[in-house]
Design a protein around this motif. Structure first.
Motif, mmCIF file in Angstrom:
data_model
loop_
_atom_site.group_PDB
_atom_site.id
_atom_site.type_symbol
_atom_site.label_atom_id
_atom_site.label_comp_id
_atom_site.label_asym_id
_atom_site.label_seq_id
_atom_site.Cartn_x
_atom_site.Cartn_y
_atom_site.Cartn_z
ATOM 1 N N PHE A 49 0.839 -1.191 0.000
ATOM 2 C CA PHE A 49 0.000 0.000 0.000
ATOM 3 C C PHE A 49 0.878 1.246 0.000
ATOM 4 N N LEU A 50 0.296 2.367 -0.431
ATOM 5 C CA LEU A 50 1.008 3.649 -0.380
ATOM 6 C C LEU A 50 1.270 4.073 1.053
ATOM 7 N N GLY A 51 0.239 4.023 1.887
ATOM 8 C CA GLY A 51 0.324 4.555 3.242
ATOM 9 C C GLY A 51 0.177 6.068 3.234
ATOM 10 N N ASP A 52 0.013 6.640 4.413
ATOM 11 C CA ASP A 52 -0.088 8.103 4.533
ATOM 12 C C ASP A 52 1.174 8.793 4.047
ATOM 13 N N VAL A 53 2.314 8.110 4.140
ATOM 14 C CA VAL A 53 3.579 8.692 3.682
ATOM 15 C C VAL A 53 3.538 8.977 2.186
ATOM 16 N N GLY A 54 2.627 8.303 1.455
ATOM 17 C CA GLY A 54 2.473 8.571 0.035
ATOM 18 C C GLY A 54 1.281 9.434 -0.282
ATOM 19 N N SER A 55 0.127 9.119 0.312
ATOM 20 C CA SER A 55 -1.102 9.815 -0.064
ATOM 21 C C SER A 55 -1.082 11.293 0.321
ATOM 22 N N LEU A 56 -0.504 11.634 1.476
ATOM 23 C CA LEU A 56 -0.487 13.045 1.891
ATOM 24 C C LEU A 56 0.366 13.912 0.972
ATOM 25 N N PRO A 57 1.641 13.569 0.731
ATOM 26 C CA PRO A 57 2.426 14.418 -0.183
ATOM 27 C C PRO A 57 1.951 14.348 -1.628
ATOM 28 N N ILE A 58 1.384 13.214 -2.048
ATOM 29 C CA ILE A 58 0.833 13.158 -3.403
ATOM 30 C C ILE A 58 -0.315 14.147 -3.527
ATOM 31 N N GLY A 59 -1.173 14.209 -2.513
ATOM 32 C CA GLY A 59 -2.248 15.194 -2.514
ATOM 33 C C GLY A 59 -1.720 16.605 -2.604
ATOM 34 N N LEU A 60 -0.645 16.885 -1.878
ATOM 35 C CA LEU A 60 -0.060 18.226 -1.905
ATOM 36 C C LEU A 60 0.528 18.543 -3.279
ATOM 37 N N LEU A 61 1.289 17.622 -3.842
ATOM 38 C CA LEU A 61 1.939 17.861 -5.129
ATOM 39 C C LEU A 61 0.921 18.014 -6.256
ATOM 40 N N VAL A 62 -0.090 17.145 -6.268
ATOM 41 C CA VAL A 62 -1.107 17.236 -7.320
ATOM 42 C C VAL A 62 -1.939 18.508 -7.133
#
Length: 352
Positions: free
Chosen positions: A218-231
């Motif tokens: 899984f991505l985990g929060d370590v992925g979903s949070l910064p991905i949300g910010l970058l996108v």
């Protein structure tokens, strides 16, 4: 003399491929550690049935930012515009790591997310709303919307491949739409945003084989949070060129699923900061849709939304803008309604 479009395409294509390979390699290296220290165990609100490593976002976000850094440092393009964004993304990744290991209090998460989003809005210095609205008011609105977008990306990352199905079309559009000649070269978003989009798109493609249903990672929060910010930052840059409707259309499925769910939960006086299974995509799996069916719906819907976004760039009249947005709302509404009702046929597989 080489056409600048060819040079830009070459750079973006290399960034995409490089990020994909780097992301996959980092996942292979990190996976044993993640399996030992970052195991997501299923609970009543989970979509998966077996303990699964999380933290793949370390590879996705890390490879994206590394590729962007290498390209920008080796070219004549200014790096000042991307440095604050990268720092904010890393900060949210650290928050995500901490939250993946041991859940943080909601207030602390909110404060740190607000700081990161505020930094992005401040350093972007983009005007989106009419000039009659004071810039300070606009920035407050953008910060509020940005925090919500970061959180909704996190909320929606609850099914195998759903983040890939959502974010790959968005990032590919931002990175490569200029190739179609829909947008004049001089009016496109900054190269740093296109490069980040291409790199993130590639990194997600490198992650995709490991997250394919049934997911091994899984991505985990370590992925979903910064991905949300970058996108969110990429979409802000797109909106800043005058393409506000396109910037709304691209993530419209995530926006509607998460926002409608939020208001429904508020109406029921539920604790909206707690985990739940009320999102439309979660209800779809409960209603007999297989995971592959759900993510296929989301992916095809996003291709249609990207096509509508392209239409708004090609024809800028108010009638076309309103019509495209209405069509996007209708398409998303149809999918959400479909997810809300039981499917007639049995699913092929039911695991996350």
């Amino acid at each position: 003399m080489i056409d600048p479009r060819i040079l830009m395409f070459a750079a973006l294509f290399v960034a995409l491929i490089g990020a994909a390979f780097l992301s996959a390699i980092l996942i292979i290296v990190l996976k044993p550690l993640l399996a030992r220290y970052a195991l997501a165990r299923p609970n009543a609100r989970s979509s998966h049935k077996a303990p699964t490593p999380q933290g793949g976002g370390i590879a996705v976000v890390g490879s994206s930012l590394l590729i962007v850094g290498v390209f920008l440092l080796e070219t004549d393009f200014a790096v000042s515009s991307i440095v604050p964004i990268a720092v904010a993304a890393v900060m949210l990744a650290i928050v995500g790591v901490a939250d993946d290991i041991r859940p943080l209090p909601a207030k602390i998460r909110f404060v740190l997310q607000t700081i990161a989003v505020a930094a992005v809005v401040w350093f972007s210095d983009v005007r989106v709303l009419p000039e009659i609205i004071p810039q300070s008011v606009e920035q407050a609105i953008l910060i509020l919307g940005g925090v919500w977008f970061v959180n909704l990306v996190n909320f929606m990352d609850g099914l195998d491949w759903i983040t890939v199905a959502e974010m790959v079309p968005i990032t590919a559009f931002v990175a490569f739409v200029w190739l179609t000649d829909i947008v004049p070269l001089q009016n496109i978003i900054p190269f740093s945003a296109m490069l980040t989009a291409a790199s993130l798109c590639g990194a997600l493609l490198g992650f995709a084989p490991f997250n394919k249903p049934v997911a091994r990672l899984f991505l985990g929060d370590v992925g979903s949070l910064p991905i949300g910010l970058l996108v969110g930052w990429m979409l802000l840059q797109l909106a800043g060129t005058g393409a506000l409707v396109a910037a709304l259309l691209l993530p419209l499925y995530y926006l509607m699923d998460a926002t409608i769910t939020l208001f429904r939960r508020l109406a029921k006086r539920e604790r909206v900061w707690e985990a739940h299974r009320s999102h439309f995509y979660q209800r779809a799996t409960d209603n007999g849709f297989s995971v592959m069916s759900v993510v296929t719906h989301v992916f095809v819907l996003n291709l249609a939304l990207a096509a509508l976004a392209a239409v708004t760039l090609l024809w800028t009249s108010s009638v076309v803008q309103i019509g495209a947005l209405a069509a996007g709302l209708l398409l998303v509404g149809v999918v959400l309604r479909r997810f809300s009702h039981p499917r007639m046929t049995a699913p092929l597989e039911v695991s996350r």
